[in-house]
Design an enzyme around this catalytic site. Structure first.
Site, PDB file in Angstrom:
ATOM      1  CE  LYS A  89      -2.980   2.552   3.100  1.00  0.00           C
ATOM      2  NZ  LYS A  89      -3.944   2.502   4.171  1.00  0.00           N
TER       3      LYS A  89
HETATM    4  C1  R5P Z   1      -2.155   4.952   7.821  1.00  0.00           C
HETATM    5  O1  R5P Z   1      -1.085   4.392   7.870  1.00  0.00           O
HETATM    6  C2  R5P Z   1      -3.382   4.216   7.909  1.00  0.00           C
HETATM    7  O2  R5P Z   1      -3.065   2.874   7.690  1.00  0.00           O
HETATM    8  C3  R5P Z   1      -4.528   4.590   6.991  1.00  0.00           C
HETATM    9  O3  R5P Z   1      -5.359   3.498   6.903  1.00  0.00           O
HETATM   10  C4  R5P Z   1      -4.101   4.957   5.617  1.00  0.00           C
HETATM   11  O4  R5P Z   1      -3.414   6.155   5.639  1.00  0.00           O
HETATM   12  C5  R5P Z   1      -5.249   4.989   4.599  1.00  0.00           C
HETATM   13  O5  R5P Z   1      -6.194   5.853   4.908  1.00  0.00           O
HETATM   14  P1  R5P Z   1      -6.382   7.239   4.148  1.00  0.00           P
HETATM   15  O6  R5P Z   1      -7.036   6.899   2.841  1.00  0.00           O
HETATM   16  O7  R5P Z   1      -7.268   8.007   5.056  1.00  0.00           O
HETATM   17  O8  R5P Z   1      -5.033   7.853   3.941  1.00  0.00           O
END
Ligand code: R5P
Length: 256
Positions: A168
């Protein structure tokens, strides 16, 4: 391992992960104060739910069969001095007990504590491999790091070489290069809330560049209409919708 991955990445090779794990370092994040009220209506449109064990235990009905991506790294807060210095916060036994379909672990490439976070990831991959559980490496970016294709490629490829089964990361200009040099599926984080139209365009661009999907949080649950937004994102991820078509879906669904 393949069975668990197939629950998350669907037959079309795509996935819409709903990221609602923010509480592990941000506490009652805007939009998630009443977690179940916000998240439950979104679950039918998500392919997987990324969250902490505490949120899973307290807010999600165990009879719900949505695949769980369990956050197992953390240990620091948004108000602390060492936000990027995460370690293991859940044992592999508890991840199994909670029936996780995958686990999520953040690494901080280029930050002061990169070694600790990377060794934490590899230790967890060893544990997870023993039980056939895939690991999603989250490539976090520190304030001082430049978010460009060169950096994101480095962090993503490292994560894959270290054994992560999915990565990710953040969408950047030239994302094709990031995807090309990473041998495992990549999903993008949404990041801070931006206008719905822009978030949909970003999801579309990422998919066009070869991403397997999104792991999106704030741009869904902080939207003026989270259900309309997740439906619009879903149209991009699984139905080949253009940003305009997806935004039309958002507008139409918002009326209801
Ligand atoms: C951050 O490390 C968290 O895992 C969040 O889940 C991630 O940032 C994704 O969420 P967002 O789309 O709000 O950035």
């Amino acid at each position: 391992m393949k069975n668990r991955l197939s629950r998350i990445i669907k037959k079309d090779g795509r996935t819409l992960m709903l990221a609602v794990d923010h509480g592990y370092f941000m506490g009652p994040t805007t939009g998630l104060e009443k977690f179940d009220e916000t998240v439950n209506p979104l679950i039918p449109y998500a392919d997987a739910l990324m969250l902490t064990r505490g949120a899973l235990r307290n807010y999600v009905d165990p009879s719900n069969d949505i695949p769980i991506i369990l956050r197992v790294s953390g240990g620091t807060s948004i108000i602390g001095k060492e936000l990027l210095h995460e370690g293991i916060i859940v044992s592999i036994e508890d991840a199994i007990r909670l029936n996780a379909s995958a686990i999520a672990f953040s690494i901080m490439v280029g930050a002061d504590f990169e070694r600790d976070t990377i060794l934490g990831l590899t230790q967890y991959i060893d544990d997870a491999e023993r039980y056939g559980i895939p690991v999603l490496a989250v490539t976090a970016v520190g304030r001082e790091m430049k978010r460009d294709a060169k950096y994101i490629s480095l962090a993503s490829r490292m994560a894959a070489e270290l054994g992560a089964h999915m990565v990710k990361t953040y969408y950047v200009e030239g994302f094709e290069k990031v995807v090309e040099s990473c041998p495992v599926p990549i999903v993008i984080a949404g990041g801070k809330k931006i206008p719905e139209q822009d978030a949909l365009k970003m999801a579309y661009d990422a998919i066009q560049a070869g991403a397997a999907g999104v792991d999106m949080g704030r741009n869904i649950f902080q939207s003026s209409n989270p259900v309309a937004m997740i439906k619009a994102v879903r149209a991009i991820v699984h139905e080949g919708a253009t940003p305009k078509e997806a935004f039309d879906i958002f507008k139409e669904e918002s009326k209801g």
